[in-house]
Design an enzyme around this catalytic site. Sequence first.
Site, mmCIF file in Angstrom:
data_model
loop_
_atom_site.group_PDB
_atom_site.id
_atom_site.type_symbol
_atom_site.label_atom_id
_atom_site.label_comp_id
_atom_site.label_asym_id
_atom_site.label_seq_id
_atom_site.Cartn_x
_atom_site.Cartn_y
_atom_site.Cartn_z
ATOM 1 N N GLU A 60 56.834 54.311 11.952
ATOM 2 C CA GLU A 60 57.248 53.459 13.061
ATOM 3 C C GLU A 60 56.540 52.110 13.003
ATOM 4 O OE1 GLU A 60 56.970 53.257 17.970
ATOM 5 O OE2 GLU A 60 56.912 55.191 16.939
ATOM 6 N N ARG A 61 55.243 52.133 12.777
ATOM 7 C CA ARG A 61 54.461 50.886 12.769
ATOM 8 C C ARG A 61 54.797 50.016 11.566
ATOM 9 N NH1 ARG A 61 49.230 54.353 14.910
ATOM 10 N NH2 ARG A 61 49.878 54.310 17.097
#
Length: 385
Positions: free
Chosen positions: A242-243
């Site tokens: 996600e990051r």
Amino acid sequence: MLFNADHDEPRRVLQKFIASDINPHVDEWEKAGIFPAHELFKKLGDLGFLGLNKPVEYGGQGLDYSYALMMAEELGNINCGGVPMAIGVQTDMATPALAKFGSDELRKEFLAPSISGDFVACIGVSEPGAGSDVASIKTTAKSDGDDYVISGGKMWITNGTQADWICLLCNTGDGPAHRNKSLICVPMKSKGVSIARKLDKMGMHSSDTAQIHFDEVRVPKRNRIGEEGAGFTYQMVQFQEERLWGAAACIKAHERTIQNTIDYTRDRKAFGRPLLDNQVIHFKLAELQTEVELLRSLVYRAAEALVAGEDVTQLATMAKLRAGRLGRELPDACLQYWGGMGFMNETLVSRSYRDSRLTSIGGGADEVMLGILCKMMGTLPGGKK
């Protein structure tokens, strides 16, 4: 080298799709406060873009992470932040743990239709009293025979009003906070699931964001992803993608903001000459372009490490931190050079200013990123020296 000639064709197809099927509708979706997720995701699924690095057994392409990164970067060509974020939730936030740790039966039921675009997915981690502090979530799933009975609530859920299922992190035991949680696939049509409200946001207007309540929602235990009590660990693994996705999606969006500002300040005259002729402006834009290139290098290095099977916690955290900080600095600096027009909602620089602010918050705030890095460096008070 991260990208090669094999990436050229899917990149070209995605660029063409964005130009023909997304950007012409963005202004309409921004005004409506929502976009047609099922319609758009089905088109992306038909083109194979919702499962580039997912297993072929469930309809994915079975490619390495570099293709997913290519997609994240190209989504930066969309003229808003909300639609790319919604797509990223589907591909890199709600489904990685399911693809890695879910049972064959569970992946057939939830992953396959998410890859095809028949299902819209969302991820349920944050709560009103537990945003970046994941360990403090209160939502519980109590054991009752072969079922879990879920009660609690989730906040700031992207795709929440349109989703078919939610990848839900909840407490399934009474043990230590990092070992008492599980990820569970919960159909959004289950009895007891309710959309409390569609949230009104500062930016990301075309993306629907919801507050969701769970009132004794009964789901079979077979809907649990992997082992009971391993959900916190699975979510931390999921956070890395996600990051990294969040950082990659900023790159071309920021480059577009810079180029739009160059074009505007070249045409706009003040005191008898183009604004761009002022050294303070063209020097600043050069600095910002350099920062974007540095972010790209960091993201690519992290992606190469991920493809090689290495732990990318530190690099992904750094990329997310830098992307968040740049998302606050770059649109703000560019907006200033647009003068009064920069304050108008009709300009893309104004939209970028609003949308980019979320990067420092979503997926773990800047301060959480700094805490992770300090822990890895051994500089936290009371930590290892």
